[in-house]
Design a protein around this motif. Sequence first.
Motif, mmCIF file in Angstrom:
data_model
loop_
_atom_site.group_PDB
_atom_site.id
_atom_site.type_symbol
_atom_site.label_atom_id
_atom_site.label_comp_id
_atom_site.label_asym_id
_atom_site.label_seq_id
_atom_site.Cartn_x
_atom_site.Cartn_y
_atom_site.Cartn_z
ATOM 1 N N THR A 159 0.811 -1.220 0.000
ATOM 2 C CA THR A 159 0.000 0.000 0.000
ATOM 3 C C THR A 159 0.845 1.271 0.000
ATOM 4 N N SER A 160 2.175 1.122 -0.118
ATOM 5 C CA SER A 160 3.027 2.311 -0.076
ATOM 6 C C SER A 160 4.106 2.266 -1.153
ATOM 7 N N TYR B 143 5.315 6.487 1.260
ATOM 8 C CA TYR B 143 4.119 7.280 0.985
ATOM 9 C C TYR B 143 2.942 6.368 0.685
ATOM 10 N N SER B 144 1.771 6.789 1.095
ATOM 11 C CA SER B 144 0.547 6.023 0.861
ATOM 12 C C SER B 144 0.175 6.049 -0.620
ATOM 13 N N SER C 58 -2.775 5.469 -1.746
ATOM 14 C CA SER C 58 -4.117 6.054 -1.906
ATOM 15 C C SER C 58 -4.152 7.556 -1.673
ATOM 16 N N THR C 59 -3.322 8.090 -0.755
ATOM 17 C CA THR C 59 -3.419 9.518 -0.448
ATOM 18 C C THR C 59 -2.160 10.305 -0.811
ATOM 19 N N ALA D 113 0.222 10.719 1.180
ATOM 20 C CA ALA D 113 0.770 11.222 2.444
ATOM 21 C C ALA D 113 1.912 10.341 2.917
#
Length: 149
Positions: free
Chosen positions: A55-56, A138-139, A141-142, A144
């Motif tokens: 996820t990152s 970093y994500s 999805s976002t 961030a």
Amino acid sequence: MSDGTRKTRARSASVVGILLSGLMGGGFAAAPAATAATAPCTRAVTLYNKVTDPTSYKYVPYAAANTSSCYLDRGMSNSGVTALQKNLNSCYGYKLATDGVYGELTESAVVAVQKRVGVKADGDYGPHTRDAMKWANYSLSTGARISCT
């Protein structure tokens, strides 16, 4: 010795060997460099780690030869420098402009990080510095920052 200095010296040694070989009638050839010089980081890439955290991603300097074993030093200007600056800001608390220019402030930040992580503090970014530094995750999805590892 910095990665940039090593590259310059290896290139110089080869040129001197070739010139001497020509002057001596081909009696000897240039000796290969003891270690292969790394290429300059000319771009930045997004690396996905599908095994440990799917996820990152990490945003890192990369060479045109498709490797992160590359160097950056003062005076360079490209997206590889931007990736380094972004990471110095994100993981080490600097407030560098992410302008892609390896200037005095970027060099000073690299020296400070090199001292902190225990590698030769010469201000040049290369494989030893890369391996010792923390890098931001970093994500997907976002976008961030999740952590620095």
